[in-house]
Design a protein around this motif. Sequence first.
Motif, PDB file in Angstrom:
ATOM      1  N   ALA A   1      25.420  41.579  86.997  1.00 30.42           N
ATOM      2  CA  ALA A   1      26.500  41.482  87.120  1.00 30.42           C
ATOM      3  C   ALA A   1      26.525  40.711  88.093  1.00 30.42           C
ATOM      4  CB  ALA A   1      27.159  42.766  86.762  1.00 30.42           C
ATOM      5  N   ARG A   2      26.168  41.291  89.373  1.00 25.81           N
ATOM      6  CA  ARG A   2      25.952  40.363  91.032  1.00 25.81           C
ATOM      7  C   ARG A   2      25.472  39.303  90.655  1.00 25.81           C
ATOM      8  NH1 ARG A   2      23.464  44.942  95.054  1.00 25.81           N
ATOM      9  NH2 ARG A   2      24.016  42.951  96.765  1.00 25.81           N
ATOM     10  N   LEU A   3      24.898  38.622  89.757  1.00 25.37           N
ATOM     11  CA  LEU A   3      24.218  37.304  89.694  1.00 25.37           C
ATOM     12  C   LEU A   3      24.963  35.791  88.326  1.00 25.37           C
ATOM     13  CD1 LEU A   3      20.271  37.775  89.353  1.00 25.37           C
ATOM     14  CD2 LEU A   3      21.787  37.088  90.967  1.00 25.37           C
ATOM     15  N   GLY A   4      26.191  37.212  88.925  1.00 21.59           N
ATOM     16  CA  GLY A   4      27.025  36.733  87.166  1.00 21.59           C
ATOM     17  C   GLY A   4      26.865  36.805  85.609  1.00 21.59           C
ATOM     18  N   ILE A   5      26.291  37.367  85.380  1.00 16.85           N
ATOM     19  CA  ILE A   5      25.607  37.414  83.926  1.00 16.85           C
ATOM     20  C   ILE A   5      26.607  39.036  83.518  1.00 16.85           C
ATOM     21  CG2 ILE A   5      23.684  37.765  82.064  1.00 16.85           C
ATOM     22  CD1 ILE A   5      21.812  36.427  83.423  1.00 16.85           C
ATOM     23  N   ASP A   6      27.754  38.900  82.948  1.00 17.71           N
ATOM     24  CA  ASP A   6      28.208  40.399  82.841  1.00 17.71           C
ATOM     25  C   ASP A   6      28.101  41.460  81.707  1.00 17.71           C
ATOM     26  OD1 ASP A   6      29.967  40.230  85.146  1.00 17.71           O
ATOM     27  OD2 ASP A   6      31.095  38.406  84.207  1.00 17.71           O
ATOM     28  N   THR A   7      27.672  40.701  80.334  1.00 19.75           N
ATOM     29  CA  THR A   7      27.168  41.257  79.580  1.00 19.75           C
ATOM     30  C   THR A   7      25.462  40.833  78.960  1.00 19.75           C
ATOM     31  OG1 THR A   7      28.509  40.628  78.036  1.00 19.75           O
ATOM     32  CG2 THR A   7      29.594  41.400  78.811  1.00 19.75           C
ATOM     33  N   PRO A   8      24.830  41.177  79.359  1.00 16.80           N
ATOM     34  CA  PRO A   8      23.636  40.677  79.384  1.00 16.80           C
ATOM     35  C   PRO A   8      22.713  41.007  77.941  1.00 16.80           C
ATOM     36  CG  PRO A   8      23.476  42.709  80.890  1.00 16.80           C
ATOM     37  CD  PRO A   8      25.074  42.411  80.768  1.00 16.80           C
ATOM     38  N   ARG A   9      22.301  40.321  77.107  1.00 13.90           N
ATOM     39  CA  ARG A   9      21.682  40.659  75.901  1.00 13.90           C
ATOM     40  C   ARG A   9      20.360  41.650  76.370  1.00 13.90           C
ATOM     41  NH1 ARG A   9      21.441  35.374  73.857  1.00 13.90           N
ATOM     42  NH2 ARG A   9      21.108  34.912  75.155  1.00 13.90           N
ATOM     43  N   LEU A  40      21.214  54.383  75.103  1.00 13.21           N
ATOM     44  CA  LEU A  40      21.759  53.206  75.502  1.00 13.21           C
ATOM     45  C   LEU A  40      22.732  52.288  74.963  1.00 13.21           C
ATOM     46  CD1 LEU A  40      18.323  51.436  77.381  1.00 13.21           C
ATOM     47  CD2 LEU A  40      20.644  51.672  78.637  1.00 13.21           C
ATOM     48  N   ARG A  41      22.653  52.933  73.715  1.00  8.51           N
ATOM     49  CA  ARG A  41      23.538  51.716  72.411  1.00  8.51           C
ATOM     50  C   ARG A  41      24.868  52.891  72.433  1.00  8.51           C
ATOM     51  NH1 ARG A  41      18.292  51.237  69.183  1.00  8.51           N
ATOM     52  NH2 ARG A  41      17.815  48.977  69.189  1.00  8.51           N
ATOM     53  N   ALA A  42      24.206  54.203  73.115  1.00  7.49           N
ATOM     54  CA  ALA A  42      25.557  54.938  72.518  1.00  7.49           C
ATOM     55  C   ALA A  42      27.095  54.596  73.405  1.00  7.49           C
ATOM     56  CB  ALA A  42      25.764  56.509  72.319  1.00  7.49           C
ATOM     57  N   GLU A  43      26.490  54.316  74.774  1.00  4.11           N
ATOM     58  CA  GLU A  43      26.904  53.367  75.847  1.00  4.11           C
ATOM     59  C   GLU A  43      27.795  52.060  75.826  1.00  4.11           C
ATOM     60  OE1 GLU A  43      24.855  53.703  79.508  1.00  4.11           O
ATOM     61  OE2 GLU A  43      23.788  55.947  78.829  1.00  4.11           O
ATOM     62  N   GLY A  44      26.758  51.404  74.878  1.00  6.38           N
ATOM     63  CA  GLY A  44      27.974  50.284  74.412  1.00  6.38           C
ATOM     64  C   GLY A  44      27.393  49.007  74.524  1.00  6.38           C
ATOM     65  N   PHE A  45      25.843  48.833  75.224  1.00  6.35           N
ATOM     66  CA  PHE A  45      25.198  47.980  75.596  1.00  6.35           C
ATOM     67  C   PHE A  45      24.666  47.109  74.583  1.00  6.35           C
ATOM     68  CE2 PHE A  45      24.369  50.821  78.798  1.00  6.35           C
ATOM     69  CZ  PHE A  45      24.816  50.323  80.248  1.00  6.35           C
ATOM     70  N   ASP A  46      24.426  46.292  74.302  1.00  9.03           N
ATOM     71  CA  ASP A  46      23.872  45.121  73.179  1.00  9.03           C
ATOM     72  C   ASP A  46      22.247  45.305  73.748  1.00  9.03           C
ATOM     73  OD1 ASP A  46      22.517  43.321  71.701  1.00  9.03           O
ATOM     74  OD2 ASP A  46      24.255  41.381  72.473  1.00  9.03           O
ATOM     75  N   LEU A  47      21.795  46.382  73.016  1.00  7.64           N
ATOM     76  CA  LEU A  47      20.066  45.790  73.010  1.00  7.64           C
ATOM     77  C   LEU A  47      19.605  46.309  71.752  1.00  7.64           C
ATOM     78  CD1 LEU A  47      18.361  48.675  75.545  1.00  7.64           C
ATOM     79  CD2 LEU A  47      17.425  49.186  72.534  1.00  7.64           C
ATOM     80  N   THR A  48      18.673  44.928  71.341  1.00  6.16           N
ATOM     81  CA  THR A  48      17.416  45.057  70.857  1.00  6.16           C
ATOM     82  C   THR A  48      15.910  46.139  71.274  1.00  6.16           C
ATOM     83  OG1 THR A  48      17.695  42.880  70.413  1.00  6.16           O
ATOM     84  CG2 THR A  48      15.592  43.634  69.523  1.00  6.16           C
ATOM     85  N   GLY A  49      15.823  46.319  69.792  1.00  3.23           N
ATOM     86  CA  GLY A  49      14.369  47.396  70.668  1.00  3.23           C
ATOM     87  C   GLY A  49      14.208  49.052  70.323  1.00  3.23           C
ATOM     88  N   PRO A  50      13.150  49.720  70.601  1.00  5.73           N
ATOM     89  CA  PRO A  50      11.831  48.762  71.171  1.00  5.73           C
ATOM     90  C   PRO A  50      11.068  48.594  70.093  1.00  5.73           C
ATOM     91  CG  PRO A  50      11.865  51.487  70.906  1.00  5.73           C
ATOM     92  CD  PRO A  50      13.348  50.922  70.562  1.00  5.73           C
ATOM     93  N   ALA A  51      10.602  47.627  70.511  1.00  3.96           N
ATOM     94  CA  ALA A  51       9.902  46.267  69.426  1.00  3.96           C
ATOM     95  C   ALA A  51       8.457  45.578  70.567  1.00  3.96           C
ATOM     96  CB  ALA A  51      10.313  45.492  69.158  1.00  3.96           C
ATOM     97  N   GLY A  52       7.932  45.313  70.076  1.00  6.07           N
ATOM     98  CA  GLY A  52       6.027  44.640  70.572  1.00  6.07           C
ATOM     99  C   GLY A  52       6.560  43.574  71.942  1.00  6.07           C
ATOM    100  N   GLY A  53       6.171  43.624  72.677  1.00  4.89           N
ATOM    101  CA  GLY A  53       6.998  42.507  74.091  1.00  4.89           C
ATOM    102  C   GLY A  53       6.566  41.050  73.390  1.00  4.89           C
ATOM    103  N   ASP A  54       5.443  40.934  72.503  1.00  4.80           N
ATOM    104  CA  ASP A  54       4.341  39.795  72.317  1.00  4.80           C
ATOM    105  C   ASP A  54       5.748  39.431  71.563  1.00  4.80           C
ATOM    106  OD1 ASP A  54       4.570  41.412  70.933  1.00  4.80           O
ATOM    107  OD2 ASP A  54       2.621  40.827  70.050  1.00  4.80           O
ATOM    108  N   MET A  55       6.826  39.447  70.120  1.00  2.55           N
ATOM    109  CA  MET A  55       7.683  39.757  69.776  1.00  2.55           C
ATOM    110  C   MET A  55       8.675  39.114  70.300  1.00  2.55           C
ATOM    111  SD  MET A  55       9.731  41.026  66.700  1.00  2.55           S
ATOM    112  CE  MET A  55       9.939  42.178  67.611  1.00  2.55           C
ATOM    113  N   LEU A  56       9.106  40.129  71.595  1.00  2.00           N
ATOM    114  CA  LEU A  56      10.482  39.865  72.061  1.00  2.00           C
ATOM    115  C   LEU A  56      10.772  38.950  72.762  1.00  2.00           C
ATOM    116  CD1 LEU A  56      10.988  43.833  73.149  1.00  2.00           C
ATOM    117  CD2 LEU A  56      12.310  42.068  71.093  1.00  2.00           C
ATOM    118  N   LEU A  57       9.520  38.691  73.527  1.00  2.12           N
ATOM    119  CA  LEU A  57       9.260  37.314  74.783  1.00  2.12           C
ATOM    120  C   LEU A  57       9.100  36.328  73.997  1.00  2.12           C
ATOM    121  CD1 LEU A  57       6.674  39.040  77.161  1.00  2.12           C
ATOM    122  CD2 LEU A  57       9.106  37.864  77.869  1.00  2.12           C
ATOM    123  N   ALA A  58       8.515  36.315  73.272  1.00  5.49           N
ATOM    124  CA  ALA A  58       8.037  35.248  72.193  1.00  5.49           C
ATOM    125  C   ALA A  58      10.028  33.842  71.260  1.00  5.49           C
ATOM    126  CB  ALA A  58       7.093  34.950  70.616  1.00  5.49           C
TER     127      ALA A  58
END
Length: 326
Positions: A188-196, A227-245
Amino acid sequence: MTQGTVSRIAIPVGDPNGIGPEIALKTVAAYAGRDDVALTLFGPANVLRDTADMLGLGEALAVASVEPSAPVLQDGFRPGEINAQAGAAAVDAATRAIEATQRGRFDAVVAAPHHETAIAQAGIVFSGYPSLVARVCGQPEDSVFLLLIGGGLRIVHVTLHESVQHALGRLSPELVADAARAGVRTLARLGIDTPRIALMGINPHAGEGGLFGTEDGAITEPAAAQLRAEGFDLTGPAGGDMLLASRAHDLYVAIFHDQGHIPIKLLSPQRASAISIGADVLLSSVGHGSAMDIAGKGVASARAMIETVAMLGHVTAPATTKGKAP
């Protein structure tokens, strides 16, 4: 940064025997004449003077704001050598810069690289800038995390400089969630208010439903649910390789040091920024080491530091750098 204001950045020069003094001075030279950024160097005065002479940047040093750290290095100033005096000087410079920023004199700290062996030789307990920021700010060490930015990725680390066994012993759903929350606040301090957000698993495939271990079911899955209950847009947990790809997220949460460092170093080996997040003081170091093998030779690139100053100062980085090897 609001139009017409000046971003005030403190720059501790890191290990005096590494490339820190060189890239700090090259950064000052790169921003010379700018009215949107004010840079102040923290480090041994004799080291900065000798390094400026070596680089032909005496004019840049003369107009720079310098707050010498104590003690001044004499016998301990030997570029390329790892020694206790240099290690102590690096911690002293960073501590003074953090304290001054906490008092409101600066908006952020951009620290040159330290050398952990030199600091250990000085008898100082130290596991990286995040732990130092926490101690100086009077916070628990596990409340400050490392966010690496480079190569189009932003990766916050739940654990950092410790064995995998030790990290596993202190992992909890709350620690994982705290790292994600700190990352969101910093973006948010860097200008991204609702990150995925993408949360990496502890085990391959995040445990594959218990097939590859039960740790994710006990730690990362409850963290994700919270985190989802708090309203965050979150994927996972999942394998880091798949997420980064997928490259589909604004913030990745890595559980261990290498999960986050390897992709950043692969994509941006010399231009990454390493931000300590979770404290009132925003400190970023560069995503490379003190490069003892080239220290004192005038060939180190300051591009990572120049771009980190631009990011934290919300300004445009200079296109070129005065002096050798920008």
